[in-house]
Design an enzyme around this catalytic site. Structure first.
Site, PDB file in Angstrom:
ATOM      1  N   GLU A   5      47.425  78.856  48.194  1.00 17.65           N
ATOM      2  CA  GLU A   5      48.270  77.796  47.614  1.00 17.65           C
ATOM      3  C   GLU A   5      49.619  78.393  47.248  1.00 17.65           C
ATOM      4  O   GLU A   5      49.687  79.346  46.473  1.00 17.65           O
ATOM      5  CB  GLU A   5      47.575  77.250  46.361  1.00 17.65           C
ATOM      6  CG  GLU A   5      48.447  76.391  45.477  1.00 17.65           C
ATOM      7  CD  GLU A   5      47.804  76.085  44.116  1.00 17.65           C
ATOM      8  OE1 GLU A   5      46.551  76.160  43.982  1.00 17.65           O
ATOM      9  OE2 GLU A   5      48.553  75.790  43.172  1.00 17.65           O
ATOM     10  N   LYS A  26      41.360  69.360  39.681  1.00 16.71           N
ATOM     11  CA  LYS A  26      41.579  70.711  39.145  1.00 16.71           C
ATOM     12  C   LYS A  26      41.597  70.579  37.623  1.00 16.71           C
ATOM     13  O   LYS A  26      42.461  69.884  37.079  1.00 16.71           O
ATOM     14  CB  LYS A  26      42.914  71.229  39.672  1.00 16.71           C
ATOM     15  CG  LYS A  26      43.586  72.283  38.817  1.00 16.71           C
ATOM     16  CD  LYS A  26      44.910  72.704  39.437  1.00 16.71           C
ATOM     17  CE  LYS A  26      45.848  73.288  38.402  1.00 16.71           C
ATOM     18  NZ  LYS A  26      47.074  73.849  38.968  1.00 16.71           N
TER      19      LYS A  26
HETATM   20  O1  LIG Z   1      48.510  76.502  38.308  1.00 13.67           O
HETATM   21  C1  LIG Z   1      47.763  77.366  37.859  1.00 13.67           C
HETATM   22  C2  LIG Z   1      48.146  78.603  37.246  1.00 13.67           C
HETATM   23  O2  LIG Z   1      49.383  79.033  37.717  1.00 13.67           O
HETATM   24  C3  LIG Z   1      47.111  79.673  37.450  1.00 13.67           C
HETATM   25  O3  LIG Z   1      47.079  80.417  36.337  1.00 13.67           O
HETATM   26  P1  LIG Z   1      46.555  81.924  36.279  1.00 13.67           P
HETATM   27  O4  LIG Z   1      47.719  82.782  36.592  1.00 13.67           O
HETATM   28  O5  LIG Z   1      46.117  82.053  34.839  1.00 13.67           O
HETATM   29  O6  LIG Z   1      45.406  82.085  37.242  1.00 13.67           O
END
Ligand SMILES: O=C[C@H](O)COP(=O)(O)O
Length: 210
Positions: free
Chosen positions: A41, A130
């Protein structure tokens, strides 16, 4: 169920590339592929995101599923789909994005937090959601909301790491989205792509064993 949701349930991990510089992006993608992570993504707030998506579809499309993240509204959704995104992920729910994805045959997994938002997303046609920010909500929150909402596939995102990934799957997540703990930008910017591959392998193995 769409082919992309089937793939998500099988692969169980989506790697989130946020704010990665274009000059490092391909090496990072290749490092993750070498470790067995195949769902990528690219967030739309990354500079040059659309160009990266198109390029990765071309270069890695036979091995990887390439999608867009941080798709906040319809304009971003259009830009992401025009670039070739195979799925759209958001931190928020915008029904216009879900509707557009359905029309274009592209999976949309909107971001939700409360039970009301989850049901709204489901009723708008999203086949999965999500749950975000998972690190703050915690796995117990996920386990509790899954009791009444067990038919809706949920991806846990935010704060997922090796020491808590099992908790989210036990709580009922069908997949996890992983950003900074997997696509570690310090490693990327200092050329330690071998560390990315090691981490990818650990996450891919952990997820598949759960
Ligand atoms: O959109 C989701 C976040 O950017 C993901 O967070 P993370 O860096 O804690 O996995």
């Amino acid at each position: 169920m769409s082919k992309m949701l089937e793939r998500l349930k099988e692969e169980k991990v989506v790697a989130i590339f946020r704010n990665i510089e274009d000059q490092y992006a391909d090496k990072a993608a290749e490092a993750l592929l070498a470790g067995g992570i195949t769902m990528m993504e690219i967030t739309m707030n990354t500079e040059g995101a659309a160009g990266m998506i198109s390029r990765w579809r071309e270069k890695y499309g036979d091995q990887a599923a390439i999608g867009a993240g941080t798709v906040l509204d319809l304009d971003m959704a259009k830009e992401a789909v025009d670039a070739g995104s195979e799925f759209l992920i958001s931190p928020n729910l915008d029904e216009a994005v879900v509707d557009y994805g359905l029309k274009k045959g592209v999976s949309v997994w909107p971001g939700v937090m409360t039970p009301t938002e989850i049901v709204r997303a489901w009723k708008s046609g999203a086949e999965a959601v999500k749950v975000f920010p998972m690190g703050t909500l915690g796995w117990k929150y996920l386990a509790e909301i899954r009791a009444p909402l067990d038919k809706i596939p949920m991806m846990a995102t935010g704060g997922v790491d090796l020491d808590n990934i099992a908790d989210y799957f036990k709580a009922g997540a069908c997949a996890v989205g992983m950003g900074s703990k997997l696509v570690n930008l310090d490693w990327v910017r200092t050329g330690r792509f071998d560390l990315l591959t090691d981490k990818a392998r650990q996450f891919a193995e952990a997820a598949k064993s759960l």
